[in-house]
Design a protein around this motif. Structure first.
Motif, short mmCIF file in Angstrom:
data_model
loop_
_atom_site.label_atom_id
_atom_site.label_comp_id
_atom_site.label_asym_id
_atom_site.label_seq_id
_atom_site.Cartn_x
_atom_site.Cartn_y
_atom_site.Cartn_z
N PRO A 1 -7.41 12.47 -8.93
CA PRO A 1 -7.41 12.81 -7.51
C PRO A 1 -7.13 11.63 -6.59
CG PRO A 1 -9.65 12.71 -8.34
CD PRO A 1 -8.76 12.58 -9.53
N LYS A 2 -7.09 10.41 -7.13
CA LYS A 2 -6.85 9.23 -6.30
C LYS A 2 -5.37 8.92 -6.14
CE LYS A 2 -11.26 7.08 -7.59
NZ LYS A 2 -11.91 5.88 -8.19
N THR A 3 -4.51 9.66 -6.82
CA THR A 3 -3.06 9.39 -6.76
C THR A 3 -2.31 10.60 -6.23
OG1 THR A 3 -2.73 10.10 -9.05
CG2 THR A 3 -3.18 7.77 -8.66
N THR A 4 -1.22 10.33 -5.53
CA THR A 4 -0.38 11.37 -4.92
C THR A 4 1.08 11.06 -5.22
OG1 THR A 4 -1.99 11.71 -3.15
CG2 THR A 4 0.24 12.50 -2.75
N ALA A 5 1.88 12.10 -5.37
CA ALA A 5 3.30 11.93 -5.66
C ALA A 5 4.09 11.76 -4.37
CB ALA A 5 3.83 13.13 -6.44
N ALA A 6 5.03 10.83 -4.37
CA ALA A 6 5.96 10.62 -3.25
C ALA A 6 7.37 10.60 -3.81
CB ALA A 6 5.65 9.32 -2.52
N ASP A 7 8.31 11.15 -3.04
CA ASP A 7 9.69 11.22 -3.52
C ASP A 7 10.63 11.11 -2.32
OD1 ASP A 7 12.07 11.65 -4.75
OD2 ASP A 7 11.49 13.48 -5.79
N ILE A 8 11.31 9.99 -2.20
CA ILE A 8 12.18 9.76 -1.06
C ILE A 8 13.40 10.68 -1.07
CG2 ILE A 8 13.57 7.96 -2.17
CD1 ILE A 8 13.50 6.46 0.54
N ARG A 9 13.82 11.09 -2.26
CA ARG A 9 15.00 11.95 -2.35
C ARG A 9 14.72 13.35 -1.82
NH1 ARG A 9 18.19 12.40 -7.98
NH2 ARG A 9 18.18 10.14 -7.65
N VAL B 1 4.26 6.74 -7.25
CA VAL B 1 2.87 7.15 -7.08
C VAL B 1 2.24 6.32 -5.97
CG1 VAL B 1 0.62 7.32 -8.19
CG2 VAL B 1 2.68 7.83 -9.50
N ILE B 2 1.59 6.99 -5.01
CA ILE B 2 0.90 6.30 -3.93
C ILE B 2 -0.56 6.73 -3.94
CG2 ILE B 2 2.97 6.14 -2.51
CD1 ILE B 2 1.97 8.46 -0.87
N GLY B 3 -1.39 5.98 -3.26
CA GLY B 3 -2.81 6.30 -3.18
C GLY B 3 -3.05 7.48 -2.26
N THR B 4 -3.99 8.32 -2.63
CA THR B 4 -4.32 9.47 -1.80
C THR B 4 -4.85 9.04 -0.44
OG1 THR B 4 -4.84 10.72 -3.81
CG2 THR B 4 -5.64 11.62 -1.75
N ASP B 5 -5.42 7.84 -0.35
CA ASP B 5 -5.94 7.35 0.93
C ASP B 5 -4.84 7.06 1.94
OD1 ASP B 5 -4.95 5.29 -0.62
OD2 ASP B 5 -6.40 3.82 0.11
N LYS B 6 -3.57 7.07 1.50
CA LYS B 6 -2.45 6.80 2.40
C LYS B 6 -1.84 8.07 2.99
CE LYS B 6 -0.96 2.37 0.45
NZ LYS B 6 -2.13 2.14 -0.39
N VAL B 7 -2.38 9.23 2.66
CA VAL B 7 -1.88 10.49 3.20
C VAL B 7 -3.01 11.18 3.96
CG1 VAL B 7 -0.16 10.75 1.39
CG2 VAL B 7 -2.42 11.72 1.06
N GLY B 8 -2.70 12.33 4.51
CA GLY B 8 -3.70 13.05 5.28
C GLY B 8 -3.59 12.75 6.76
N MET B 9 -4.70 12.85 7.48
CA MET B 9 -4.68 12.70 8.93
C MET B 9 -4.34 11.29 9.39
SD MET B 9 -7.90 15.12 10.07
CE MET B 9 -9.03 14.41 8.85
N THR B 10 -4.59 10.30 8.55
CA THR B 10 -4.33 8.90 8.93
C THR B 10 -3.02 8.38 8.36
OG1 THR B 10 -5.61 8.11 7.03
CG2 THR B 10 -6.80 8.44 9.10
N ALA B 11 -2.18 9.24 7.85
CA ALA B 11 -0.93 8.80 7.20
C ALA B 11 0.02 8.17 8.21
CB ALA B 11 -0.26 9.99 6.52
N ASP B 12 0.77 7.18 7.76
CA ASP B 12 1.80 6.52 8.56
C ASP B 12 3.13 6.71 7.83
OD1 ASP B 12 3.48 4.95 10.02
OD2 ASP B 12 2.21 3.16 10.00
N PRO B 13 3.90 7.75 8.17
CA PRO B 13 5.16 8.02 7.44
C PRO B 13 6.14 6.86 7.48
CG PRO B 13 4.51 9.92 8.78
CD PRO B 13 3.61 8.79 9.17
N VAL B 14 6.20 6.15 8.61
CA VAL B 14 7.15 5.04 8.71
C VAL B 14 6.75 3.91 7.77
CG1 VAL B 14 8.10 3.28 10.25
CG2 VAL B 14 7.79 5.61 11.07
#
Length: 676
Positions: free
Chosen positions: A320-328, A399-412
């Motif tokens: 649960p501490k990891t989240t998938a990210a995909d720029i494509r 793979v990014i940390g789950t703490d980097k997403v959600g309400m406090t996420a910074d997409p840039v």
């Protein structure tokens, strides 16, 4: 018989010879006109013969085969075991006023006639024109069809479908909306399936998500049920299963487990035994349920960890501490309140067919899926089951940390720091094969607190637990399994590492038309979930119909141009921000200096300070000018490409035909000149 054939052959030969003799007497001009007349008669004859003998011959050249009867529809139609009476209502005046509805009606009628043929006559079709104040109009209104006002006198027009089976069960399509034309086969097949299979499979739902509506903890207002539940109920009987259940009822055909944060160990054992005894499961587990964060805060517990233990035993690891990210496959989002911007959010994924295993039956008809902050699934060490990926990212994922997403996420910031991992990440998988129970000793017993144990004993117990392997830690305490306990069994489950794909905001658009609320899918999320449940329940006849024609097609070259220009724009934007900060710092220094040097209310500004301000101001203006040039170049590139595409679609084919005609004429003239 031989004499008749001989006389017929002689007659035809004589007639042909006479025709040749007659044509030889004609002038070239009359011969040309006669040839044109003969060609017209031949063309007309061929068309008449083809319309009578080749009416069933069709060719569907659309990319998504929108006009081809899908195998799922054929299966449903051939399984009809009792007559179904269908009444198609279409007001002739509506077709006269709107060519769109007229052509749509032709498609629906043709589709129903083809359905009637495939069903072997079990589907009986009647077409009615509900003229004003007619019996047909009364029947349409009584059946629940929605009318459309077509003139100032208040006359209503209708375009809908009703159907009855032998037990008078009725299904209705109130109106065929052009917005759902791509889904017309699905809608009609669903109607027929509901009448020919009145008994629905039963789905048990165990979740902490507000799937059936609830209350917003922030506003205290009632929230509506999620659309996916209404789609599930169209095909299944739904039964809620408590997260503290001691047993899963055997009447449940498929158990849907979605983010059960309050799942008890006893209920986890019940799920374990249900699966090993042949029960089917659709599991949705999420590192962060963004669509119900506030609701889940009120339902905290260790349920997700209990569910993760089950998955690990069945062959899947979930962190649960990891989240998938995909720029494509990142979706474009708007963020910020005052100074909002639009950019790619690498944690919100818009998947397409390239991300879906085309060998899996769930891929049929699914063109796109939208996920948010999805987790990553991996094979557990020592697994005895077969884990087959269904949904995967592109190789450019990371793979990014789950703490980097959600309400406090910074997409840039996520986009700026993105580093492709080079390996696809699994987002959903199918589990099948033999597996052992997670609870070899039966129902786990709750831990009892021993108030007499001193702190030293507690520390020693913790050290002993830390020294044990993971398998020993997860094992249930020693005990005797209850009667009926199953130690091994065959698992059949589908696991999805995301729950946000269930939420309305990620896959449907709600529109109101003529007093009716229409839900227009923008992605195949609901279709994927319903298809998974149907597949697990043993019925995959309708899976091929899900989401046909809903994919939003984009020009790849245009998208590449936009992404490249935006990447340059972001770089310029960062440079501009840095320069603005420098200007602000210089101005602060200037103000401090000026305040110290001010006398009598006047402010003395040195030439050096003035030059510094002018220099930074000029650099800021130059940077802004460069930003405008980047945006202008982007627009010009897309506009130029759009112009070439329009030229190719409108003028290129006629030009090619003209060029071919001129070349053929020139070749004929040269050939004639050479012979003479």
């Amino acid at each position: 018989m031989t004499d008749f054939v001989s006389r017929l052959g002689a007659y035809l030969s004589e007639a042909f010879a006479g025709l040749v003799t007659w044509a030889a007497r004609l002038t070239p001009a009359r011969l040309a006109w006669s040839g044109l007349a003969l060609a017209a008669v031949t063309l007309l004859s061929v068309n008449l013969i083809a319309s009578e003998t080749m009416s069933g011959w069709k060719a569907d050249l659309t990319q998504d085969n929108l006009y081809t009867i899908s195998p799922g529809s054929v299966t449903v139609l051939r399984s009809i075991d009792e007559p179904i009476q269908a009444h198609l209502y279409f007001s002739k005046k509506l077709g006269e006023l709107s060519s769109t509805y007229k052509s749509y009606f032709q498609r629906v009628r043709t589709l129903l006639e083809e359905f009637q043929r495939i069903s072997g006559g079990m589907l009986e079709l009647t077409i009615l024109d509900p003229e004003p104040f007619s019996d047909a109009e009364d029947q349409a209104v009584a059946a629940g069809l929605s009318g459309r006002r077509i003139n100032a006198e208040g006359e209503m027009a209708y375009f809908g479908l009703t159907a009855l089976n032998s037990t008078d069960d009725q299904q209705v399509i109130p109106i065929f909306s052009p917005d759902r034309e791509n889904f017309v086969e699905y809608d009609i097949t669903k109607l027929i399936h509901a009448l020919s299979n009145p008994k629905k499979p039963r789905v048990g739902v165990m979740t902490s998500l507000p799937l059936d509506g609830g209350q917003n903890p922030m506003t205290q207002q009632e929230t509506p049920p999620w659309v996916v539940m209404s789609q599930i109920r169209e095909f299944f009987d739904v039964e809620t299963v408590d997260q503290s259940a001691k047993e899963i009822p055997s009447r449940i055909d498929v158990l849907l487990v979605a983010q059960p944060t309050q799942l008890t160990p006893e209920a986890a054992y019940a799920i374990d035994q249900y699966a090993l005894k042949g029960g089917k499961l659709l599991v949705l587990i999420d590192p962060l349920g963004e669509s119900a964060q506030f609701e889940l805060m009120q339902k905290q517990g260790e349920g997700r960890a209990e569910l993760a233990k089950l998955l690990k035993t069945w062959g899947i690891d979930f962190d649960p501490k990891t989240t998938a990210a995909d720029i494509r496959h990142a979706r474009r989002v708007q963020f910020g309140r005052e100074d909002s911007s639009v950019t790619e959010f690498v944690a919100w994924l818009g998947l397409d067919k390239s991300n879906i295993d085309q060998r899996d039956v769930l891929s049929s008809g699914i063109e796109s899926l939208n996920l948010a902050s999805a987790g990553v699934l991996s094979n557990a060490t020592g697994a005895t089951t077969s884990v087959t990926p269904i949904l995967s990212t592109s190789p450019d994922a990371m793979v990014i940390g789950t703490d980097k997403v959600g309400m406090t996420a910074d997409p840039v910031a996520l986009l700026r720091n993105y580093v492709p991992g080079g390996t696809p990440l699994v987002l959903a998988a199918r589990i099948s094969g033999e597996a052992k129970t997670t609870f070899p000793n039966g129902v786990p017993k709750p831990e009892k607190k021993d108030d007499k144990k001193d702190e030293t004993q507690k520390d020693e117990a913790k050290k002993d637990d830390a020294a044990k392997p993971d398998a020993a830690k997860d094992a249930a305490p020693a005990g005797t399994p209850p009667p009926g306990h199953v130690a091994t069994g065959r698992i059949n489950a589908i696991v999805v590492a995301d729950t946000d794909l269930l939420a309305d905001r990620f896959w449907v658009d709600a529109r109101e038309m003529m007093g009716q609320q229409f839900v227009i899918p923008s992605a195949g999320n609901g279709a994927f979930i319903v298809g998974a449940l149907e597949n697990l329940s043993g019925s995959d006849a309708l899976i091929a119909l899900r989401g046909r024609g809903i994919r939003e097609r984009t020009f790849t070259l245009v998208e590449d141009l936009r992404r490249d220009a935006e990447r340059k724009f972001r770089e310029k934007e960062e440079a501009l921000t840095a320069k603005l900060k420098s200007v602000e710092q210089e101005l602060e220094k200037l103000q401090a200096t000026s305040a110290a040097a001010s006398t009598g209310g006047s402010v003395i500004v040195s030439d050096q300070e003035r030059e510094a301000v002018e220099r930074f101001t000029g650099e800021m203006l130059d940077t802004r000018r460069e930003l405008r040039q980047v945006k202008l170049a982007l627009s010009q590139s897309i506009n130029n490409l759009d112009g070439w595409l329009q030229f190719a679609n409108i003028a290129l084919v006629p030009i090619l035909i003209v060029v071919f005609g001129l070349a053929w004429t020139y070749w004929r003239s040269r050939r004639t000149a050479a012979k003479s």
